[in-house]
Scaffold this motif. Structure first.
Motif, mmCIF file in Angstrom:
data_model
loop_
_atom_site.group_PDB
_atom_site.id
_atom_site.type_symbol
_atom_site.label_atom_id
_atom_site.label_comp_id
_atom_site.label_asym_id
_atom_site.label_seq_id
_atom_site.Cartn_x
_atom_site.Cartn_y
_atom_site.Cartn_z
ATOM 1 N N ASP A 287 0.835 -1.209 0.000
ATOM 2 C CA ASP A 287 0.000 0.000 0.000
ATOM 3 C C ASP A 287 0.871 1.260 0.000
ATOM 4 O O ASP A 287 0.623 2.209 -0.745
ATOM 5 C CB ASP A 287 -0.920 0.005 1.226
ATOM 6 C CG ASP A 287 -2.057 -0.994 1.104
ATOM 7 O OD1 ASP A 287 -2.270 -1.529 0.001
ATOM 8 O OD2 ASP A 287 -2.733 -1.249 2.129
ATOM 9 N N ASP A 288 1.893 1.267 0.855
ATOM 10 C CA ASP A 288 2.781 2.428 0.924
ATOM 11 C C ASP A 288 3.540 2.624 -0.386
ATOM 12 O O ASP A 288 3.703 3.756 -0.870
ATOM 13 C CB ASP A 288 3.783 2.268 2.076
ATOM 14 C CG ASP A 288 3.188 2.638 3.422
ATOM 15 O OD1 ASP A 288 2.062 3.155 3.447
ATOM 16 O OD2 ASP A 288 3.863 2.415 4.443
ATOM 17 N N GLU A 291 1.203 4.047 -3.030
ATOM 18 C CA GLU A 291 0.883 5.454 -2.784
ATOM 19 C C GLU A 291 2.064 6.348 -3.136
ATOM 20 O O GLU A 291 1.884 7.451 -3.667
ATOM 21 C CB GLU A 291 0.489 5.654 -1.326
ATOM 22 C CG GLU A 291 -0.055 7.045 -1.043
ATOM 23 C CD GLU A 291 -0.672 7.177 0.335
ATOM 24 O OE1 GLU A 291 -0.829 8.318 0.799
ATOM 25 O OE2 GLU A 291 -0.999 6.132 0.945
ATOM 26 N N GLN A 294 2.007 6.809 -6.852
ATOM 27 C CA GLN A 294 0.913 7.696 -7.272
ATOM 28 C C GLN A 294 1.282 9.163 -7.073
ATOM 29 O O GLN A 294 0.988 10.010 -7.918
ATOM 30 C CB GLN A 294 -0.358 7.358 -6.487
ATOM 31 C CG GLN A 294 -0.986 6.032 -6.878
ATOM 32 C CD GLN A 294 -2.160 5.645 -5.977
ATOM 33 O OE1 GLN A 294 -2.465 6.367 -5.026
ATOM 34 N NE2 GLN A 294 -2.799 4.530 -6.269
ATOM 35 N N LYS A 393 7.041 8.059 1.849
ATOM 36 C CA LYS A 393 5.956 7.084 1.908
ATOM 37 C C LYS A 393 6.439 5.696 1.513
ATOM 38 O O LYS A 393 5.963 4.685 2.049
ATOM 39 C CB LYS A 393 4.824 7.521 0.962
ATOM 40 C CG LYS A 393 3.529 6.746 1.164
ATOM 41 C CD LYS A 393 2.935 7.019 2.541
ATOM 42 C CE LYS A 393 1.618 6.296 2.747
ATOM 43 N NZ LYS A 393 1.102 6.473 4.126
ATOM 44 N N THR A 436 1.211 14.621 5.530
ATOM 45 C CA THR A 436 0.349 14.693 4.349
ATOM 46 C C THR A 436 -0.711 15.767 4.514
ATOM 47 O O THR A 436 -0.976 16.557 3.595
ATOM 48 C CB THR A 436 -0.330 13.332 4.103
ATOM 49 O OG1 THR A 436 0.678 12.348 3.823
ATOM 50 C CG2 THR A 436 -1.297 13.404 2.933
#
Length: 447
Positions: A287-288, A291, A294, A393, A436
């Motif tokens: 997941d990290d 992200e 992205q 991240k 964030t």
């Protein structure tokens, strides 16, 4: 995390992405001796040879506890190589990988030193009074009490010239927090002897920066920021190391590698403690990583990097305590520029933040000290914070541990380090969540 009084939103920013786990440093290099590392590879913090466009960052170079062979094709004398050279930077104190034994310091005047033959010293216009063999360098004291650090390196002589001229350019722009290279009698910044490359630099009195100290982190950030700005405008007509601006491609490669490492760990029949823990972290790691990718794919990030590359500065890219010497004047002086190359300064920011945040259990105070001093030299725009966010991240520490373990060597310390990563994960995620939110709250004008 809460905002500090009168402190910019960026209080809790980029914290820990680019931190190089110390023990990979030489162990990987010893395991893969003979492999050449480019500055670009180092910039990406990618362990030597694998999926990387470059090789392992502060950890594989000649910096910590060992030396590598000179690259093929290097002339056998400094005179023969001058037509194609540039200078390299000082390299006095360097971190030693855990599990390796430090060499004994000895004062010797014998014909040959373990790393630096007497013949090499004879190429320099100095009268040597005594010499002291330290873990990675030879400290030389002259008859008039001048001190120098002499090192056998794995970079080529043209690369040494690049660093030498780059530092000279930075010093002309007012950057003084580094030492100069000592020129040979034939006016070369390095010596090629016996197939190896050597260079000498002025000795700097100081101790390795303590990244648990806000003061040391602040002064390190200030030195790195000044260095980056002072090198803007520097050009090299001959040797130029690969730049490190393609953060997106770097992250894509890391994502692919992370997935492959997880697959390998899952496929093992007899999983050890490391394998089990690594697999248990799979969902959070992926997941990290996704992200991070992205964030880097955002148009504003690509545009910023593209623009920055048109008038680039140089990053140090080996931001470890031993390369950032805290001197008696309370300033930090940078040494060992072998990995330096043209790159966005977020790489040095992230290296420093990751390391300092990990030793401070992800305390926002230490991050504030870092950002404040980078911002003092040149204002940090919102998009730069986004880049830092993306770098932080990515689960760098876990990925690097697994990459090294599954591709190069196993070490009991890797299990402890992965456990430490898992233990800090809640704090890390809390920090990143706050960071964030703060980046998102910055106004468009901050770009």
């Amino acid at each position: 995390m809460t905002k500090r009084q009168k402190m910019p939103d960026w209080f809790e920013e980029i914290a820990a992405e680019f931190m190089k786990p110390p023990y990979f440093l030489q162990a990987q290099f010893d395991a893969k001796s003979g492999l050449n590392t480019t500055a670009a590879q180092a910039a990406q913090d990618v362990p030597p040879r694998s999926f990387e466009p470059r090789s392992g960052n502060g950890q594989r170079r000649s910096t910590a506890g060992g030396v590598r062979q000179a690259s093929a094709g290097v002339p056998t004398s400094d005179e023969e190589a001058t037509s194609d050279v540039r200078h390299s930077g000082p390299d006095l104190c360097q971190a030693r990988p855990p599990g390796t034994r430090p060499r004994r310091s000895t004062t010797a005047s014998g014909a040959n030193d373990p790393l630096v033959p007497a013949t090499v010293l004879e190429r320099y216009p100095i009268d040597v009074d005594r010499r002291e063999q330290l873990p990675d360098i030879l400290r030389v004291v002259t008859e008039d009490e001048q001190r120098y650090a002499v090192k056998r390196t794995t970079i080529s002589l043209p690369h040494v010239w690049f660093i030498h001229k780059m530092l000279k350019y930075a010093q002309k722009q007012g950057f003084t927090r580094c030492s100069k290279l000592l020129m040979t009698k034939k006016k070369s910044p390095g010596v090629v002897y016996g197939g190896n490359v050597y260079y000498a630099s002025e000795w700097i009195d100081g101790q390795p920066a303590n990244f648990a100290s806000a003061e040391h982190v602040a002064q390190t950030a200030y030195a790195l920021a000044q260095f980056h700005e002072a090198t803007r405008g520097f050009t090299s007509e001959k040797f130029v190391p690969e730049d490190a601006f393609d953060l997106l491609e770097m992250t894509k490669q890391r994502n692919r590698d992370l997935r492959q490492l997880l697959y390998r760990a899952e496929a093992m029949k007899d999983k050890d403690e490391f394998d089990q823990l690594f697999v248990s972290l799979k969902s959070a790691l992926q997941d990290d990583a996704a992200e991070s990718l992205q964030l880097l794919q955002q148009n504003e990030c690509a545009a910023f990097l593209s623009h920055d590359k048109t008038h680039p500065g140089i990053c140090h890219l080996d931001v470890i305590p031993g390369n950032c010497l805290y001197a008696p004047d309370h300033n930090v002086h940078l040494i060992d520029f072998e990995l330096s190359t043209f790159a966005p300064r977020v790489l040095d920011m992230a290296h420093l933040l990751r390391r300092s945040l990990q030793v401070n259990n992800w305390s926002g105070d230490i991050a504030y000290a870092c950002f404040l001093h980078f911002d003092t030299v040149k204002s940090i725009p919102k998009v730069e914070y986004r880049l830092v966010e993306a770098l932080l991240k990515f689960p760098y520490r876990a990925w690097r541990l697994a990459h090294t373990r599954y591709n190069f060597f196993k070490d009991p310390a890797q299990i402890d380090d992965l456990l430490a990563y898992a233990d800090q994960e809640a704090r890390r995620q809390s920090f990143l969540k706050s960071f964030t939110a703060q980046v998102r709250s910055l106004s468009v004008g901050d770009d």
